[in-house]
Design an enzyme around this catalytic site. Sequence first.
Site, PDB file in Angstrom:
ATOM      1  N   THR A  75       0.912  -1.146   0.104  1.00  0.00           N
ATOM      2  CA  THR A  75       0.056  -0.124  -0.031  1.00  0.00           C
ATOM      3  C   THR A  75       0.643   1.222  -0.100  1.00  0.00           C
ATOM      4  OG1 THR A  75      -1.685  -1.231   1.348  1.00  0.00           O
ATOM      5  CG2 THR A  75      -1.997   0.983   1.134  1.00  0.00           C
ATOM      6  N   LYS A  90       4.151  -8.919   3.610  1.00  0.00           N
ATOM      7  CA  LYS A  90       3.064  -8.520   3.527  1.00  0.00           C
ATOM      8  C   LYS A  90       2.006  -9.439   2.689  1.00  0.00           C
ATOM      9  CE  LYS A  90       0.867  -4.105   4.170  1.00  0.00           C
ATOM     10  NZ  LYS A  90       0.852  -2.568   4.128  1.00  0.00           N
ATOM     11  N   GLU A 120       4.430  -5.395  16.823  1.00  0.00           N
ATOM     12  CA  GLU A 120       3.707  -4.035  15.623  1.00  0.00           C
ATOM     13  C   GLU A 120       2.744  -3.427  16.272  1.00  0.00           C
ATOM     14  OE1 GLU A 120       3.682  -6.066  11.987  1.00  0.00           O
ATOM     15  OE2 GLU A 120       2.000  -7.205  12.565  1.00  0.00           O
TER      16      GLU A 120
END
Length: 271
Positions: free
Chosen positions: A28, A140, A173
Site C-alpha cells: 500500500t 505483507k 507491531e
Amino acid sequence: MFFINGHMQDSLPANDRAIQFGDGCFTTARIVNGEVCFLAAHILRLQNACERLLIPFEQWPELQREMREMALGNQQGVLKVIISRGSGGRGYSAASCHQPTRILSVSDYPAHYDAWRREGITLELSPVRLGRNPMLAGIKHLNRLEQVLIRTHLEQSGADEALVLDSEGFITECCAANLFWRKGNEVLTPKLDQAGVNGIMRQYCLQQLAQAGFRVVEMNAGEDALLAADEVVICNALMPVVPVRSYGERCWSSRELYSFLAPLCEQVKSS
C-alpha cells in the site's frame, strides 16, 4: 476503481487463489502530487514477497508503469497493489497456476493522519497475539485474519492504535504500523524474524537513524520496555510517522525522535 491484469474491471474468477487461500502478497503506497512515494521500495517489497512465496510473477515493468499511471492526477491518495498466484488447480497445489493476477486500486488518503501527526495517538494492548512463523515473517502476504481481529477489538476500544504482541509475549507491531521507542540516545524496535511486517517506512527509518549516528537495536522486548521508554513513535508508508502520546496510564510528551524522523520521511517522494 480497479485495474486487473491491465484492464479496468471489478471482478475476479471465483477460483483465484487470493479468494480461495489468501495466496498472494500486497503493498500500500502513498500518492503525493501524482507520484507514488517510495515506488522502487514498493516494487522491491513485492519482488521479495513473490520470491519467498514462490509466485512466478514476471510483469514488473508493466506493473511499475501501471502504478505510475494510476497515481497521475491524484494530489493525494492511496495506491494498493495485490499480486495473487492466479487461478487454477484444486486444493492447495499450485502446480497448474502459471499466470499470476495483479490488481491495482486507488482510494482516498486517510484524513485523520493529519490530526494524528499534530496531536499524537493513544495505544491499547490488543488481546489478539500474532503467531510466530519465520517462513512468513516480514512479508505483507494476503493472510490478514489476525489483523482483522486486532482491528475489530480496537474499534471496540477508545484507542487509536493497538500494541500487538506475538504468541511469546514480545512486542511486534501495531495493527497497521511498525513502532520505535527511544530510551535516551538509544532507539529500539522489535525484531521481525518470527512475526510481523517489515514495513517500507520502518526500513527507511532504520537507514536514516543509522546514518545519523543513533544507536539502533532490533530486539525481543516485553511490554515493560515500552513503559520505560522516553518516547514512542509509529510509522507506515501512509502516515508516514506519528508520535504516541499515551499507552494506558503511561504518557509521553517528548518528540525528539519524531522531530528527527518526520521531515525526512515527508521529503521522499518517488524514489
